[in-house]
Design a protein around this motif. Structure first.
Motif, PDB file in Angstrom:
ATOM      1  N   ARG A   1       0.825  -1.210   0.000  1.00 23.65           N
ATOM      2  CA  ARG A   1       0.000   0.000   0.000  1.00 23.65           C
ATOM      3  C   ARG A   1       0.857   1.258   0.000  1.00 23.65           C
ATOM      4  O   ARG A   1       0.536   2.237  -0.678  1.00 23.65           O
ATOM      5  CB  ARG A   1      -0.964   0.004   1.185  1.00 23.65           C
ATOM      6  CG  ARG A   1      -2.109  -0.986   1.023  1.00 23.65           C
ATOM      7  CD  ARG A   1      -3.138  -0.892   2.122  1.00 23.65           C
ATOM      8  NE  ARG A   1      -2.566  -1.463   3.338  1.00 23.65           N
ATOM      9  CZ  ARG A   1      -2.615  -0.895   4.543  1.00 23.65           C
ATOM     10  NH1 ARG A   1      -3.241   0.245   4.715  1.00 23.65           N
ATOM     11  NH2 ARG A   1      -2.068  -1.466   5.583  1.00 23.65           N
ATOM     12  N   VAL A   2       1.959   1.233   0.756  1.00 23.29           N
ATOM     13  CA  VAL A   2       2.890   2.372   0.781  1.00 23.29           C
ATOM     14  C   VAL A   2       3.473   2.585  -0.610  1.00 23.29           C
ATOM     15  O   VAL A   2       3.489   3.707  -1.133  1.00 23.29           O
ATOM     16  CB  VAL A   2       4.014   2.144   1.822  1.00 23.29           C
ATOM     17  CG1 VAL A   2       5.129   3.159   1.645  1.00 23.29           C
ATOM     18  CG2 VAL A   2       3.465   2.210   3.239  1.00 23.29           C
ATOM     19  N   LEU A   3       3.952   1.511  -1.230  1.00 21.07           N
ATOM     20  CA  LEU A   3       4.549   1.630  -2.566  1.00 21.07           C
ATOM     21  C   LEU A   3       3.518   2.054  -3.606  1.00 21.07           C
ATOM     22  O   LEU A   3       3.836   2.812  -4.525  1.00 21.07           O
ATOM     23  CB  LEU A   3       5.200   0.308  -2.971  1.00 21.07           C
ATOM     24  CG  LEU A   3       6.450  -0.081  -2.195  1.00 21.07           C
ATOM     25  CD1 LEU A   3       6.929  -1.463  -2.621  1.00 21.07           C
ATOM     26  CD2 LEU A   3       7.549   0.950  -2.369  1.00 21.07           C
ATOM     27  N   SER A   4       2.289   1.576  -3.461  1.00 23.09           N
ATOM     28  CA  SER A   4       1.239   1.951  -4.408  1.00 23.09           C
ATOM     29  C   SER A   4       0.924   3.446  -4.319  1.00 23.09           C
ATOM     30  O   SER A   4       0.851   4.136  -5.335  1.00 23.09           O
ATOM     31  CB  SER A   4      -0.020   1.132  -4.131  1.00 23.09           C
ATOM     32  OG  SER A   4      -1.095   1.562  -4.919  1.00 23.09           O
ATOM     33  N   ALA A   5       0.738   3.936  -3.096  1.00 26.83           N
ATOM     34  CA  ALA A   5       0.444   5.362  -2.914  1.00 26.83           C
ATOM     35  C   ALA A   5       1.617   6.219  -3.380  1.00 26.83           C
ATOM     36  O   ALA A   5       1.429   7.249  -4.038  1.00 26.83           O
ATOM     37  CB  ALA A   5       0.121   5.638  -1.448  1.00 26.83           C
ATOM     38  N   ALA A   6       2.829   5.783  -3.075  1.00 29.54           N
ATOM     39  CA  ALA A   6       4.011   6.542  -3.479  1.00 29.54           C
ATOM     40  C   ALA A   6       4.170   6.553  -4.997  1.00 29.54           C
ATOM     41  O   ALA A   6       4.536   7.578  -5.582  1.00 29.54           O
ATOM     42  CB  ALA A   6       5.262   5.958  -2.821  1.00 29.54           C
TER      43      ALA A   6
ATOM     44  N   GLY B   1      10.663  10.623  -0.993  1.00 31.18           N
ATOM     45  CA  GLY B   1       9.918  11.352   0.035  1.00 31.18           C
ATOM     46  C   GLY B   1       8.522  10.817   0.251  1.00 31.18           C
ATOM     47  O   GLY B   1       8.047  10.741   1.384  1.00 31.18           O
ATOM     48  N   SER B   2       7.854  10.413  -0.814  1.00 33.57           N
ATOM     49  CA  SER B   2       6.500   9.894  -0.653  1.00 33.57           C
ATOM     50  C   SER B   2       6.516   8.510  -0.006  1.00 33.57           C
ATOM     51  O   SER B   2       5.594   8.172   0.739  1.00 33.57           O
ATOM     52  CB  SER B   2       5.762   9.862  -1.996  1.00 33.57           C
ATOM     53  OG  SER B   2       6.428   9.020  -2.921  1.00 33.57           O
ATOM     54  N   ILE B   3       7.553   7.727  -0.237  1.00 34.54           N
ATOM     55  CA  ILE B   3       7.663   6.443   0.468  1.00 34.54           C
ATOM     56  C   ILE B   3       7.825   6.691   1.962  1.00 34.54           C
ATOM     57  O   ILE B   3       7.157   6.050   2.786  1.00 34.54           O
ATOM     58  CB  ILE B   3       8.836   5.608  -0.091  1.00 34.54           C
ATOM     59  CG1 ILE B   3       8.507   5.113  -1.495  1.00 34.54           C
ATOM     60  CG2 ILE B   3       9.139   4.421   0.822  1.00 34.54           C
ATOM     61  CD1 ILE B   3       9.662   4.434  -2.209  1.00 34.54           C
ATOM     62  N   ILE B   4       8.686   7.622   2.319  1.00 32.79           N
ATOM     63  CA  ILE B   4       8.870   7.960   3.733  1.00 32.79           C
ATOM     64  C   ILE B   4       7.574   8.505   4.322  1.00 32.79           C
ATOM     65  O   ILE B   4       7.148   8.103   5.411  1.00 32.79           O
ATOM     66  CB  ILE B   4      10.028   8.977   3.890  1.00 32.79           C
ATOM     67  CG1 ILE B   4      11.351   8.336   3.500  1.00 32.79           C
ATOM     68  CG2 ILE B   4      10.079   9.519   5.315  1.00 32.79           C
ATOM     69  CD1 ILE B   4      12.497   9.323   3.356  1.00 32.79           C
ATOM     70  N   PHE B   5       6.924   9.419   3.601  1.00 32.61           N
ATOM     71  CA  PHE B   5       5.686  10.032   4.089  1.00 32.61           C
ATOM     72  C   PHE B   5       4.587   8.998   4.300  1.00 32.61           C
ATOM     73  O   PHE B   5       3.961   8.958   5.359  1.00 32.61           O
ATOM     74  CB  PHE B   5       5.220  11.101   3.095  1.00 32.61           C
ATOM     75  CG  PHE B   5       3.887  11.692   3.435  1.00 32.61           C
ATOM     76  CD1 PHE B   5       3.764  12.629   4.447  1.00 32.61           C
ATOM     77  CD2 PHE B   5       2.747  11.317   2.746  1.00 32.61           C
ATOM     78  CE1 PHE B   5       2.535  13.185   4.768  1.00 32.61           C
ATOM     79  CE2 PHE B   5       1.515  11.858   3.055  1.00 32.61           C
ATOM     80  CZ  PHE B   5       1.404  12.796   4.070  1.00 32.61           C
ATOM     81  N   TYR B   6       4.343   8.153   3.297  1.00 38.44           N
ATOM     82  CA  TYR B   6       3.272   7.173   3.417  1.00 38.44           C
ATOM     83  C   TYR B   6       3.622   6.071   4.406  1.00 38.44           C
ATOM     84  O   TYR B   6       2.723   5.472   5.008  1.00 38.44           O
ATOM     85  CB  TYR B   6       2.909   6.586   2.057  1.00 38.44           C
ATOM     86  CG  TYR B   6       2.115   7.556   1.217  1.00 38.44           C
ATOM     87  CD1 TYR B   6       0.879   8.014   1.635  1.00 38.44           C
ATOM     88  CD2 TYR B   6       2.611   8.035   0.013  1.00 38.44           C
ATOM     89  CE1 TYR B   6       0.157   8.925   0.885  1.00 38.44           C
ATOM     90  CE2 TYR B   6       1.896   8.936  -0.749  1.00 38.44           C
ATOM     91  CZ  TYR B   6       0.664   9.373  -0.308  1.00 38.44           C
ATOM     92  OH  TYR B   6      -0.057  10.274  -1.055  1.00 38.44           O
ATOM     93  N   ASN B   7       4.883   5.798   4.614  1.00 45.69           N
ATOM     94  CA  ASN B   7       5.274   4.832   5.640  1.00 45.69           C
ATOM     95  C   ASN B   7       4.905   5.345   7.023  1.00 45.69           C
ATOM     96  O   ASN B   7       4.501   4.574   7.893  1.00 45.69           O
ATOM     97  CB  ASN B   7       6.773   4.545   5.564  1.00 45.69           C
ATOM     98  CG  ASN B   7       7.179   3.442   6.495  1.00 45.69           C
ATOM     99  OD1 ASN B   7       6.457   2.467   6.679  1.00 45.69           O
ATOM    100  ND2 ASN B   7       8.336   3.572   7.081  1.00 45.69           N
ATOM    101  N   ILE B   8       5.013   6.647   7.215  1.00 47.54           N
ATOM    102  CA  ILE B   8       4.637   7.256   8.494  1.00 47.54           C
ATOM    103  C   ILE B   8       3.124   7.426   8.590  1.00 47.54           C
ATOM    104  O   ILE B   8       2.512   7.160   9.626  1.00 47.54           O
ATOM    105  CB  ILE B   8       5.342   8.623   8.670  1.00 47.54           C
ATOM    106  CG1 ILE B   8       6.848   8.421   8.789  1.00 47.54           C
ATOM    107  CG2 ILE B   8       4.796   9.391   9.860  1.00 47.54           C
ATOM    108  CD1 ILE B   8       7.663   9.693   8.683  1.00 47.54           C
TER     109      ILE B   8
END
Length: 105
Positions: free
Chosen positions: A42-47, A93-100
């Motif tokens: 899900r994180v990778l998909s959103a990123a 940055g989006s991977i880091i953001f969505y991971n959080i």
């Protein structure tokens, strides 16, 4: 004066290259572990949605500038490098953001 401009371009290219390299290394580091879990997917998909959107917006902006005022070859190469750098930073940055941001469950 022309040598100063060439030196500035070289510095920008080196900095952009380093940023792209670090972003790709981060992506390659987290990718194997994220692919193993549903939350990671899900994180990778959103990123990837955000990354692709930034890619298309940047590409469109470059095309708009070219069609309105034209662009020299040097400026085109520079803008493509900056575009790739921005997309790389958005991806990491989006991977880091969505991971959080995404819930752990």
């Amino acid at each position: 004066m022309k040598e100063m401009g060439k030196m500035n371009n070289a510095i920008i290219q080196i900095i952009c290259g380093i940023i792209i390299f670090v972003s790709i290394l981060y992506y390659l580091k987290v990718m194997p572990s994220y692919r193993q879990t549903d939350r990671g997917n899900r994180v990778l998909s959103a990123a990837s949605q955000l990354t692709f959107s930034s890619y298309m917006v940047g590409f469109a902006l470059i095309l708009i500038v070219i069609s309105i005022q034209g662009m020299s070859t040097r400026n085109f190469i520079q803008s493509c490098l900056l575009h790739a750098t921005i997309v790389s930073v958005v991806n990491a940055g989006s991977i880091i953001f969505y991971n959080i941001k995404l819930p752990k469950n």
